[in-house]
Design a protein around this motif. Structure first.
Motif, PDB file in Angstrom:
ATOM      1  N   ARG A  39       0.812  -1.211   0.000  1.00 50.33           N
ATOM      2  CA  ARG A  39       0.000   0.000   0.000  1.00 50.33           C
ATOM      3  C   ARG A  39       0.845   1.259   0.000  1.00 50.33           C
ATOM      4  O   ARG A  39       0.392   2.323  -0.427  1.00 50.33           O
ATOM      5  N   ALA A  40       2.077   1.139   0.490  1.00 55.33           N
ATOM      6  CA  ALA A  40       2.953   2.305   0.526  1.00 55.33           C
ATOM      7  C   ALA A  40       3.283   2.809  -0.874  1.00 55.33           C
ATOM      8  O   ALA A  40       3.714   3.956  -1.043  1.00 55.33           O
ATOM      9  N   HIS A  41       3.107   1.956  -1.881  1.00 56.86           N
ATOM     10  CA  HIS A  41       3.475   2.327  -3.246  1.00 56.86           C
ATOM     11  C   HIS A  41       2.274   2.762  -4.077  1.00 56.86           C
ATOM     12  O   HIS A  41       2.437   3.107  -5.245  1.00 56.86           O
ATOM     13  N   LEU A  42       1.089   2.741  -3.485  1.00 58.24           N
ATOM     14  CA  LEU A  42      -0.092   3.181  -4.214  1.00 58.24           C
ATOM     15  C   LEU A  42      -0.205   4.706  -4.156  1.00 58.24           C
ATOM     16  O   LEU A  42       0.134   5.333  -3.140  1.00 58.24           O
ATOM     17  N   THR A  43      -0.710   5.303  -5.212  1.00 59.61           N
ATOM     18  CA  THR A  43      -0.943   6.744  -5.211  1.00 59.61           C
ATOM     19  C   THR A  43      -2.152   7.059  -4.332  1.00 59.61           C
ATOM     20  O   THR A  43      -2.941   6.170  -3.979  1.00 59.61           O
ATOM     21  N   CYS A  44      -2.273   8.338  -3.998  1.00 61.72           N
ATOM     22  CA  CYS A  44      -3.434   8.745  -3.201  1.00 61.72           C
ATOM     23  C   CYS A  44      -4.732   8.426  -3.931  1.00 61.72           C
ATOM     24  O   CYS A  44      -5.721   8.016  -3.315  1.00 61.72           O
ATOM     25  N   GLY A  45      -4.723   8.597  -5.257  1.00 65.73           N
ATOM     26  CA  GLY A  45      -5.905   8.264  -6.036  1.00 65.73           C
ATOM     27  C   GLY A  45      -6.207   6.783  -6.005  1.00 65.73           C
ATOM     28  O   GLY A  45      -7.373   6.374  -5.879  1.00 65.73           O
ATOM     29  N   ASN A  46      -5.156   5.958  -6.135  1.00 66.66           N
ATOM     30  CA  ASN A  46      -5.337   4.507  -6.032  1.00 66.66           C
ATOM     31  C   ASN A  46      -6.006   4.150  -4.710  1.00 66.66           C
ATOM     32  O   ASN A  46      -6.973   3.378  -4.660  1.00 66.66           O
ATOM     33  N   GLN A  47      -5.468   4.704  -3.642  1.00 61.07           N
ATOM     34  CA  GLN A  47      -5.955   4.355  -2.314  1.00 61.07           C
ATOM     35  C   GLN A  47      -7.374   4.863  -2.084  1.00 61.07           C
ATOM     36  O   GLN A  47      -8.193   4.179  -1.454  1.00 61.07           O
ATOM     37  N   ALA A  48      -7.670   6.043  -2.573  1.00 57.65           N
ATOM     38  CA  ALA A  48      -9.006   6.591  -2.381  1.00 57.65           C
ATOM     39  C   ALA A  48     -10.061   5.667  -2.988  1.00 57.65           C
ATOM     40  O   ALA A  48     -11.131   5.440  -2.407  1.00 57.65           O
TER      41      ALA A  48
END
Length: 601
Positions: A39-48
């Protein structure tokens, strides 16, 4: 007790054979783990996108400091064994929150019931559903949002497919969460008797339906020792279940507590903590050997002879039929559970179950104790049994004596000195027989062949009175490339009637039977299959065939057999209907049965 010499030799042989592929696999898994929590490598958009529907868990997920569990579920309410999984996500989410983490359903996988499709066209999708399950689970996990995975599955192709996915994502810790067997209903031997009576016309369909409904009567796994319950045994022997979890009934307080405990344990073994246990390291050569020993000691399903090589290949490990045969020769048959006996898995569990059996096998040097499991280091942890005290799971020492020696016996007084499976090979090819359910006097059959290209043609021949002498029934063009390798279990009542009439009967096929295959000697999974030019396609009506499960031979006793041209068959009807069109690519790419019959590995 030192490790049995044969177990040690087979393990080393597997390690040596697998070294090139296993080393590549482990290097890939190590690199994936070193990249850190994904999860540390996901963008903020990915995570949202990933957290949008998570309500009260959003803040914890966005913080990225607590473990997030991914749930892969095979829930549906057409399979009695999978109905209990309907409530599991809520239990798991609650348990994760109690431990300071989160959990999400990452995806669902298909789960078909072989009991519904037995003898039907849909059975031709059954084996390939395993590969589909592995693919579907991989899609769910590909979101890269999960620090550990929980796999909810029980039945025939479902657990092997989930293990293939867990091995492919081997850098992620994986915990398998069972649902348990249904309560005991009509005894399995009584059900089998009614089936045979129906086959001979002694009873009508109303009595057959009454018996079947009394046997399969509620939620949970079917209670005979078929593929589903063999899967559960394997997950325990291979260290992917919590100890003693396999055969606790659904809708009990202990079952729910075990589900919560599985979620909490998954939280503890992520890379964010101090006890990182990735699936790829648990699924090593020793774990697979332990699974093979468990298969033999319990008289487990022949379907696992197909599934274990495929599961192992996903982890870079190469198994061979010879490994099964050699381990069977030194592993005693310790259990008598239907179809090998009259008891069901509830009776087996009450008699001491897997905890007792594991303790006995460890004491005899027949299992590797020095393995990693989700519960900790060492298979000795699996001699313990779970108890519910003050609402919490505690693991206490299990029984060291069998509580019913008609069902479960010690190594020193086993039902037979060798295991439940036997490899047969000769000029027809290589196959396997489940001998644990076959009486010793029926394990050698030398008789004329009667050849069929469709299982549906056997029953009319029987009804026409065409079987009047000892016969080896050959049913070919049933392999994975021909029609998806459907189970031929519907042949069992017919062949059993012939055997009960005093005839010597055997079945030889490049198809499958099932974990429910019974007292008729059946050499199955014959490889190469007929469509691939296997010698089974050269057998003719009237050929003298010898099926010998004592010497392990499978021979046509006719001059010039090897020089014959193989027969062909019109398989066009296998290519369409009930979704078969969509599985053509699976049939085209299926491997040999001896290698797991996978189309994706």
């Amino acid at each position: 007790m030192s490790l049995n010499a044969t177990i040690a030799a087979v393990t080393q042989r597997i390690i040596d054979r697998s070294r090139p592929t296993r080393e590549v696999y482990l290097a890939r898994m190590t690199q994936a783990a070193e990249d850190g929590p994904v999860r540390a490598h996901l963008t903020c958009g990915n995570q949202a996108h990933a957290y949008a529907a998570m309500g009260e868990d959003k803040a914890s997920l966005a913080g990225g400091r607590a473990p997030n569990l991914g749930i892969i579920t095979a829930y549906n309410d057409m399979l009695s064994a999978h109905k209990p999984f309907e409530s599991y996500p809520d239990l798991i989410r609650a348990a994760a929150r109690e431990s300071g983490g989160t959990a999400q359903v990452a995806g669902g996988v298909p789960a078909m019931c072989d009991g519904v499709t037995q003898g039907q066209p849909g059975m031709e999708l059954s084996l390939f559903s395993r590969d589909t399950i592995a693919l579907a689970a991989s899609v769910g996990l590909s979101h890269n949002c999960f620090d550990a995975a929980l796999y909810l599955g029980v039945c025939d192709k479902i657990v092997p497919g989930l293990v293939m996915a867990a091995a492919t994502f081997g850098h992620v810790p994986s915990v398998f969460v069972p649902a348990g067997p249904m309560a005991s209903g009509l005894p399995n031997d009584e059900k089998a008797k009614v089936r045979q009576q129906f086959a001979t016309g002694e009873v009508g369909r109303d009595k057959l339906m009454e018996a079947e409904m009394a046997s399969y009567h509620g939620i949970g796994t079917c209670t005979f020792y078929g593929t589903a319950n063999t899967n559960q045994m394997l997950m325990e022997l291979m260290g992917l279940h919590l100890p003693g979890a396999s055969f606790v009934n659904p809708e009990t307080d202990l079952r729910d507590a075990l589900t919560k405990a599985a979620a909490k344990r998954a939280m503890e073994i992520t890379a964010l903590g101090n006890d990182f246990r990735p699936a790829g390291h648990i699924l090593d050569e020793k774990a697979f050997v332990n699974g093979l020993v468990g298969l033999m000691a319990t008289g487990g399903s022949t379907n696992l002879v197909l599934h274990l090589p495929a599961m192992a290949r996903a982890a870079g490990i190469i198994l061979d039929l010879q490994d099964f045969s050699d381990i069977s020769e030194v592993t005693p048959l310790m259990a008598k559970v239907y179809p090998n006996g009259l008891a069901d898995v509830n009776h087996f569990h009450a008699a001491g179950g897997l905890g007792y059996m594991i303790g006995e096998l460890l004491g005899a040097g027949l299992l590797h104790e020095d393995v990693k499991t989700i519960a900790g280091d060492g298979l000795g942890l699996y001699t313990k049994e779970p108890k519910l005290k003050n609402g919490e799971i505690v693991f206490e020492e299990g029984t060291t004596v069998s509580l019913n020696d008609k069902i479960l016996r010690p190594v020193t007084d086993a039902f037979q000195t060798t295991g439940g499976l036997k490899e047969l090979k000769g000029n027809i090819g290589r196959g396997v027989m489940k001998v644990s359910a076959v009486a010793p006097e029926r394990r050698i059959v030398e008789a004329k062949a009667r050849v069929f290209h469709d299982q549906r043609d056997v029953k009319p021949a029987f009804q026409a009175g065409e079987f009047t002498e000892d016969t080896v029934v050959v049913v070919r063009f049933q392999g994975p490339r021909a029609n998806g390798m459907p189970e031929l279990h519907s042949l069992t009542p017919t062949l059993a009637v012939l055997q009960d009439r005093g005839l010597k009967i055997a079945l030889v096929t490049d198809g499958r039977m099932s974990g429910a295959s019974g007292k008729v000697p059946a050499c199955i999974h014959v490889s190469p299959e007929a469509l691939a030019g296997g010698a089974i396609a050269k057998i003719r009506d009237g050929d003298m065939v010898r099926v010998d499960a004592v010497a392990g031979t499978l021979e046509v006793l006719e001059e010039g057999f090897d020089a014959r041209e193989p027969a062909t068959a019109d398989l066009s009807a296998n290519a369409f209907g009930i979704g078969r069109e969509l599985f053509d690519i699976f049939r085209q790419n299926a491997g040999n049965a001896t290698e797991g019959a996978a189309s994706i590995l």
